[in-house]
Design a protein around this motif. Structure first.
Motif, PDB file in Angstrom:
ATOM      1  N   PRO A 191       0.822  -1.210   0.000  1.00  0.00           N
ATOM      2  CA  PRO A 191       0.000   0.000   0.000  1.00  0.00           C
ATOM      3  C   PRO A 191       0.858   1.264   0.000  1.00  0.00           C
ATOM      4  O   PRO A 191       1.943   1.298   0.561  1.00  0.00           O
ATOM      5  N   THR A 192       0.348   2.301  -0.655  1.00  0.00           N
ATOM      6  CA  THR A 192       0.949   3.620  -0.586  1.00  0.00           C
ATOM      7  C   THR A 192       0.107   4.485   0.356  1.00  0.00           C
ATOM      8  O   THR A 192      -0.883   4.010   0.925  1.00  0.00           O
ATOM      9  N   GLU A 193       0.476   5.748   0.484  1.00  0.00           N
ATOM     10  CA  GLU A 193      -0.229   6.619   1.421  1.00  0.00           C
ATOM     11  C   GLU A 193      -1.687   6.856   1.025  1.00  0.00           C
ATOM     12  O   GLU A 193      -2.490   7.280   1.860  1.00  0.00           O
ATOM     13  N   ASN A 194      -2.042   6.589  -0.236  1.00  0.00           N
ATOM     14  CA  ASN A 194      -3.419   6.776  -0.686  1.00  0.00           C
ATOM     15  C   ASN A 194      -4.245   5.498  -0.617  1.00  0.00           C
ATOM     16  O   ASN A 194      -5.428   5.508  -0.970  1.00  0.00           O
ATOM     17  N   ASP A 195      -3.630   4.411  -0.166  1.00  0.00           N
ATOM     18  CA  ASP A 195      -4.304   3.116  -0.113  1.00  0.00           C
ATOM     19  C   ASP A 195      -4.598   2.709   1.332  1.00  0.00           C
ATOM     20  O   ASP A 195      -4.012   3.240   2.278  1.00  0.00           O
ATOM     21  N   THR A 209      -1.959   0.349   9.184  1.00  0.00           N
ATOM     22  CA  THR A 209      -1.520   1.736   9.084  1.00  0.00           C
ATOM     23  C   THR A 209      -0.288   1.840   8.190  1.00  0.00           C
ATOM     24  O   THR A 209       0.656   1.066   8.338  1.00  0.00           O
ATOM     25  N   ILE A 210      -0.311   2.777   7.256  1.00  0.00           N
ATOM     26  CA  ILE A 210       0.804   3.000   6.358  1.00  0.00           C
ATOM     27  C   ILE A 210       1.716   4.052   6.961  1.00  0.00           C
ATOM     28  O   ILE A 210       1.298   5.194   7.203  1.00  0.00           O
ATOM     29  N   ASN A 211       2.973   3.666   7.250  1.00  0.00           N
ATOM     30  CA  ASN A 211       3.930   4.615   7.837  1.00  0.00           C
ATOM     31  C   ASN A 211       4.816   5.229   6.765  1.00  0.00           C
ATOM     32  O   ASN A 211       5.092   4.606   5.757  1.00  0.00           O
TER      33      ASN A 211
END
Length: 211
Positions: A191-195, A209-211
């Protein structure tokens, strides 16, 4: 876990199914019925009882949500007809729900077989501003529900530990469903920050959570 998309509410279930509350629809992708029998026919040592596991899980989902409609997002049956088809026919006879199949690349069984069971078949299905397909598809003005890739995510911890889990994978205009069926495997996503990734555990669904 309940999520909201385009002002509609969806409950993500740890089976890999989702329930669309306003429409009373259960959405399920990549069941791959017949795969266990296919493996066993070719000498792969899978317990015979595994054939019934998908039907048990389907029944549990229907009992929990009591939907009006079941929509399979493709790859309902793995390949050619085998003895699991008879189990599927008998299972459909126990239901009161409308059944819809959005065709996937594995759905090669003649449409007449599904028609005989009053199952509707579409290459894609539009419900208001939602586009339901098997393969991930982008279409202006629509949010896409799809399957096909069997998304999974790997969670890494201290000491090089990692845990691999199936997941619902949400992009800005798309939600990719995990595989519902047994013995289907995963394709791991990053995942990226938009996913968003909603990982499936034995206890339930957790948002990663995407860090």
């Amino acid at each position: 876990m309940r999520i909201t998309i385009n002002n509609q509410n969806f409950i993500l279930h740890q089976s890999g199914a989702a329930f669309w509350e306003e429409k009373k629809i259960v959405l399920i992708s990549d069941v791959h019925l017949g795969k266990v029998a296919h493996f066993r026919k070719h000498g792969i040592g899978i317990p015979k009882d595994a054939i019934f596991e998908n039907f048990t899980r389907l029944n549990n989902v229907l009992e929990l949500f009591n939907p009006k409609t079941i929509v399979f997002l493709g790859d309902l049956f793995h390949s050619k007809i085998n003895n699991e088809w008879d189990l599927f026919v008998n299972w459909t006879k126990t239901l009161t729900q409308k059944i819809i199949l959005v065709e996937g690349n594995h759905d090669i069984i003649s449409k007449q077989y599904y028609a005989d069971l009053n199952i509707e078949i579409y290459s894609e299905l539009v419900i208001e501003n939602f586009l339901l397909t098997h393969h991930p598809t982008e279409k202006e003005g629509f949010f896409n529900f799809c399957g096909h890739i069997h998304p999974g995510i790997q969670l890494r911890g201290l000491g090089r530990q990692f845990l691999s889990l199936s997941c619902f994978f949400q992009k800005p205009k798309q939600l990719i469903f995990p595989s519902f069926g047994e013995f289907t495997g995963n394709s791991y996503v990053i995942p990226t920050e938009n996913d968003k990734a909603y990982a499936i555990t034995k206890e339930g669904i957790i948002e990663v959570t995407i860090n």
